[in-house]
Each structure stands twice: as C-alpha cells, then as structure tokens.
Write a protein that holds these residues in place. Structure first.
Motif, PDB file in Angstrom:
ATOM      1  N   LYS A  25      76.447  16.951  12.971  1.00 41.82           N
ATOM      2  CA  LYS A  25      76.139  16.726  11.555  1.00 41.82           C
ATOM      3  C   LYS A  25      77.249  16.020  10.781  1.00 41.82           C
ATOM      4  N   ASP A  26      78.414  15.782  11.408  1.00 40.35           N
ATOM      5  CA  ASP A  26      79.547  15.221  10.672  1.00 40.35           C
ATOM      6  C   ASP A  26      79.556  13.699  10.605  1.00 40.35           C
ATOM      7  N   PHE A  27      79.344  13.034  11.764  1.00 41.79           N
ATOM      8  CA  PHE A  27      79.561  11.589  11.830  1.00 41.79           C
ATOM      9  C   PHE A  27      78.357  10.845  12.382  1.00 41.79           C
ATOM     10  N   GLN A  28      78.347   9.537  12.151  1.00 36.69           N
ATOM     11  CA  GLN A  28      77.391   8.648  12.795  1.00 36.69           C
ATOM     12  C   GLN A  28      78.072   7.320  13.100  1.00 36.69           C
ATOM     13  N   ILE A  29      77.683   6.694  14.208  1.00 36.82           N
ATOM     14  CA  ILE A  29      78.196   5.378  14.556  1.00 36.82           C
ATOM     15  C   ILE A  29      77.432   4.333  13.779  1.00 36.82           C
ATOM     16  N   VAL A  30      78.143   3.311  13.277  1.00 35.64           N
ATOM     17  CA  VAL A  30      77.495   2.217  12.554  1.00 35.64           C
ATOM     18  C   VAL A  30      77.806   0.896  13.259  1.00 35.64           C
ATOM     19  N   GLY A  31      76.851  -0.001  13.270  1.00 33.82           N
ATOM     20  CA  GLY A  31      77.065  -1.309  13.863  1.00 33.82           C
ATOM     21  C   GLY A  31      77.201  -1.266  15.373  1.00 33.82           C
ATOM     22  N   ASP A  32      77.625  -2.392  15.915  1.00 32.35           N
ATOM     23  CA  ASP A  32      77.753  -2.554  17.364  1.00 32.35           C
ATOM     24  C   ASP A  32      79.204  -2.402  17.819  1.00 32.35           C
ATOM     25  N   ILE A  52      82.882   1.654  15.034  1.00 34.57           N
ATOM     26  CA  ILE A  52      83.168   2.202  13.702  1.00 34.57           C
ATOM     27  C   ILE A  52      82.213   3.378  13.481  1.00 34.57           C
ATOM     28  N   TYR A  53      82.710   4.443  12.864  1.00 32.24           N
ATOM     29  CA  TYR A  53      81.855   5.573  12.524  1.00 32.24           C
ATOM     30  C   TYR A  53      82.148   6.028  11.098  1.00 32.24           C
ATOM     31  N   THR A  54      81.173   6.653  10.475  1.00 27.16           N
ATOM     32  CA  THR A  54      81.304   7.126   9.104  1.00 27.16           C
ATOM     33  C   THR A  54      80.818   8.571   9.029  1.00 27.16           C
ATOM     34  N   LEU A  55      80.970   9.168   7.849  1.00 27.22           N
ATOM     35  CA  LEU A  55      80.339  10.458   7.613  1.00 27.22           C
ATOM     36  C   LEU A  55      78.830  10.274   7.725  1.00 27.22           C
ATOM     37  N   LYS A  56      78.151  11.239   8.271  1.00 22.18           N
ATOM     38  CA  LYS A  56      76.717  11.118   8.478  1.00 22.18           C
ATOM     39  C   LYS A  56      75.989  10.999   7.132  1.00 22.18           C
ATOM     40  N   GLY A  57      75.172   9.958   7.028  1.00 18.73           N
ATOM     41  CA  GLY A  57      74.419   9.739   5.809  1.00 18.73           C
ATOM     42  C   GLY A  57      75.208   9.087   4.694  1.00 18.73           C
ATOM     43  N   LYS A  58      76.483   8.744   4.969  1.00 24.24           N
ATOM     44  CA  LYS A  58      77.333   8.117   3.946  1.00 24.24           C
ATOM     45  C   LYS A  58      78.003   6.870   4.534  1.00 24.24           C
ATOM     46  N   THR A  59      77.190   5.897   4.873  1.00 28.40           N
ATOM     47  CA  THR A  59      77.733   4.696   5.523  1.00 28.40           C
ATOM     48  C   THR A  59      78.405   3.748   4.550  1.00 28.40           C
ATOM     49  N   GLU A  60      78.159   3.903   3.247  1.00 30.33           N
ATOM     50  CA  GLU A  60      78.767   3.038   2.229  1.00 30.33           C
ATOM     51  C   GLU A  60      78.512   1.562   2.521  1.00 30.33           C
ATOM     52  N   GLY A  61      77.385   1.278   3.155  1.00 33.82           N
ATOM     53  CA  GLY A  61      77.047  -0.110   3.440  1.00 33.82           C
ATOM     54  C   GLY A  61      77.836  -0.735   4.574  1.00 33.82           C
ATOM     55  N   ILE A  62      78.551   0.091   5.343  1.00 31.44           N
ATOM     56  CA  ILE A  62      79.395  -0.430   6.426  1.00 31.44           C
ATOM     57  C   ILE A  62      78.562  -0.609   7.691  1.00 31.44           C
ATOM     58  N   GLN A  63      78.545  -1.823   8.200  1.00 29.09           N
ATOM     59  CA  GLN A  63      77.877  -2.121   9.465  1.00 29.09           C
ATOM     60  C   GLN A  63      78.769  -2.902  10.415  1.00 29.09           C
ATOM     61  N   ASN A  64      79.791  -3.558   9.890  1.00 30.80           N
ATOM     62  CA  ASN A  64      80.715  -4.321  10.729  1.00 30.80           C
ATOM     63  C   ASN A  64      82.095  -4.329  10.091  1.00 30.80           C
ATOM     64  N   TRP A  65      83.041  -4.991  10.733  1.00 27.96           N
ATOM     65  CA  TRP A  65      84.429  -4.942  10.274  1.00 27.96           C
ATOM     66  C   TRP A  65      84.621  -5.602   8.912  1.00 27.96           C
ATOM     67  N   SER A  66      83.866  -6.661   8.616  1.00 24.32           N
ATOM     68  CA  SER A  66      84.030  -7.323   7.318  1.00 24.32           C
ATOM     69  C   SER A  66      83.571  -6.428   6.168  1.00 24.32           C
ATOM     70  N   ASP A  67      82.682  -5.486   6.457  1.00 20.90           N
ATOM     71  CA  ASP A  67      82.211  -4.568   5.419  1.00 20.90           C
ATOM     72  C   ASP A  67      83.277  -3.552   5.014  1.00 20.90           C
ATOM     73  N   LEU A  68      84.367  -3.507   5.734  1.00 18.90           N
ATOM     74  CA  LEU A  68      85.419  -2.527   5.440  1.00 18.90           C
ATOM     75  C   LEU A  68      86.339  -2.979   4.299  1.00 18.90           C
ATOM     76  N   CYS A  69      86.251  -4.232   3.912  1.00 15.83           N
ATOM     77  CA  CYS A  69      87.078  -4.703   2.801  1.00 15.83           C
ATOM     78  C   CYS A  69      86.761  -3.888   1.547  1.00 15.83           C
ATOM     79  N   GLY A  70      87.807  -3.421   0.882  1.00  7.90           N
ATOM     80  CA  GLY A  70      87.640  -2.563  -0.281  1.00  7.90           C
ATOM     81  C   GLY A  70      87.449  -1.100   0.057  1.00  7.90           C
ATOM     82  N   LYS A  71      87.531  -0.760   1.359  1.00  5.55           N
ATOM     83  CA  LYS A  71      87.315   0.610   1.811  1.00  5.55           C
ATOM     84  C   LYS A  71      88.591   1.184   2.440  1.00  5.55           C
TER      85      LYS A  71
END
Length: 316
Positions: free
Chosen positions: A251-258, A164-183
């Motif tokens: 500068k666009d993205f970052q990987i989050v979680g494993d 999973i990857y997000t905008l850099k510096g804007k992870t919205e608390g996402i670290q795993n698949w369950s964190d995607l609920c509501g997103k």
C-alpha cells in the motif's frame, strides 16, 4: 546496488530490469527477515567441489571468500530476523561455493565503500547489485571524470534497469525523468539512480529545480519518501518492484513509467586478482549450466534479468 563506481552504480547508464513484479511479490512473502554485519553463505568445501583447483591457493587454504556487500537491498541482498544474509546474491554465492569448495562470507558495508574495501584487501570480492560500467572498470569518478583508482574487473551475472517510484496514488504527474523537474527525489548515494538524478537536474529549466536527497542505503531513502519528505524515489527495478509489492503490504509505493538503461550486475574483483576472477566466472557458468541459477532467479521472481552465461567486463 548502485554506487558511483558500482551500479547499484553511479554511472552514465542505468540498470533496467524487467523482473516479473507479481513473482517478486510471491518471493517477498517468503523472504522478509534481517542480517548481521558478518554473515556466511555457502557450504564448506568437500571432495566433490569440481572447481576448487581454479581458486588461488591462499583462498583454498582459508576456505573462505570474503564478500563486501550492502546488505539492505531486497530482494538482491538483505537481512533476515536471525541476522543472516538472504536474497539473490547470497543464494547464488552459496551455489558457487559448492562448486569451489569454499564459503562465501558476506560482510556488511555501505555501497559507496565496497570498491575501496577491495583495494584495501578488506574483501576478496564485492557482490552487491553492482552495475558493471566502464567508469568502474577503469577507476573513473563519474562526477568529475578523473581517475581515482585502478578500477576493478567484473564477472557479469544478471541484467537490470532503473525505475522511478512514488507514494501509491500520489504520482504528482511523474511518468519519466523529465517530469521530476520542480520535484524532490530520494536515492541511494553513489548509485546509478543518483547519477541519473544529477544528470536530470542539469537539464531542468530555471525555476523548476530538481531537489535530490541522497542516503547511505535504499531503505533510508524509502523511509523518507514514505514519510512524505519527497515526491519520488528511484532504484534498480527489482528493488523498486519488491518495495512496491511488500512495503506496507503493497500500500505504500507504486512504480511509474518504464525502466531505463538496462545494464549488467557484476561481481567486482581486483584488477590483479585474475585467477580469482576466472574461478568466479567458472563457478557462475557451472551453476547456470546445472540449473541452480535458474531456480534461484525464479525463486526471487526476477527471471527477466537472467543471463545464459557469465561475462567478464561486459558493461559499457
């Protein structure tokens, strides 16, 4: 790539890659270019091609293996400024072409049509970061569980997982698949990432729906995320890592979680094309043995996904 019957696949398992991100960044600086709808990879056969006799006569006579590929999945396959296919798969195909005495001609297509192209004889093989899964081997639609074709055989040549990857510096608390609920998440259609997102959506509680936006290719998904139209994206680890290191100069993205559920990439071949399948396996084993495989994998910064021998239908 990952389509529902190809991993870039939509399957119940996800590819986890542990490719070295730093190495990918170095590779990225070498490889940014574009590719046309029909590009050739590999040298013409010569008298020294040691495995030419293993190919079906019809392919030896043509001197070409037609490769279906979604050429928009850097660093596995993408286009350079001259319209040539470059990346891990085209480089491996060129090396195998030397062993077999034929050209591997890459033909661009959307990921979810590649297996259909094999069935209709548009392609001889499909080589497109496709995850080897039992569903794809057996021709099963992973969404419905119904048989939709005779399936394909795979020559497995690499291992990767899903990230999973997000905008850099804007992870919205996402670290795993369950964190995607509501997103909102963006994925390539009919890939393993797409399958994982659908599976997670079913687990989300009421009032926290996971919204899935699917696209024909991964670049379109990245563009949507980059514009702020979603909270996260998902793709195979080598692709996500490459995007994180190269998009917007890193500068666009970052990987989050494993990464999750590592699985083999396979070269797809029609079930009835056993001679071609075995020739491809022999060629892959040959370039692994002579060191060309390791050089290519290292060049693109994905040594963690390397294998020591090719395998037929090793996916689960």
């Amino acid at each position: 790539m990952t389509a529902s019957t190809t991993r870039r696949t939509a399957a119940k398992s996800v590819k986890s890659r542990i490719a070295v991100v730093g190495a990918i960044a170095v590779a990225g600086s070498l490889l940014l270019t574009g590719c046309g709808d029909q590009t050739k990879s590999g040298d013409k056969g010569s008298d020294s091609a040691p495995l030419a006799s293993k190919l079906p006569k019809s392919i030896r006579d043509k001197g070409v293996i037609r490769v279906g590929s979604d050429i928009a999945y850097a660093p596995v396959e993408f286009k350079d400024k001259s319209g040539n296919a470059i990346g891990i798969d085209p480089d491996l195909a060129k090396a195998m072409g030397k062993q077999l005495g034929v050209k591997f001609e890459f033909q661009n297509g959307t990921f979810d049509t590649l297996v259909t192209g094999l069935r209709s004889n548009r392609y001889d093989i499909a080589m497109s970061a496709m995850t080897d899964t039992k569903d794809r081997q057996n021709g099963i639609d992973p969404d419905t569980g119904k048989k939709v074709g005779e399936g394909v055989d795979f020559v497995d040549y690499f291992h990767a997982g899903v990230s999973i990857y997000t905008l850099k510096g804007k992870t919205e608390g996402i670290q795993n698949w369950s964190d995607l609920c509501g997103k909102k998440i963006v994925v390539q259609r009919n890939t393993v990432s797409d399958d994982l997102a659908k599976a997670q959506a079913k687990k989300c509680p009421a009032g926290k729906k996971l919204s899935i936006q699917s696209f024909d290719d991964d670049q379109q998904a990245q563009t949507r995320l980059r514009s702020g139209g979603a909270d996260a994206g998902s793709s195979d680890f080598p692709v996500a890592a490459y995007a994180a290191k190269t998009s917007g100069g890193g500068k666009d993205f970052q990987i989050v979680g494993d990464q999750v559920e590592a699985a083999p990439y396979g070269i797809a071949v029609g079930k009835k094309q056993t001679q071609l399948r075995d020739a491809i396996k022999a060629a892959m084993d040959a370039i692994i043995k002579n060191g060309e495989y390791d050089k290519i994998i290292a060049k693109w910064g994905v040594k963690a996904g390397a294998v020591t021998q090719a395998t037929i239908n090793g996916g689960k």
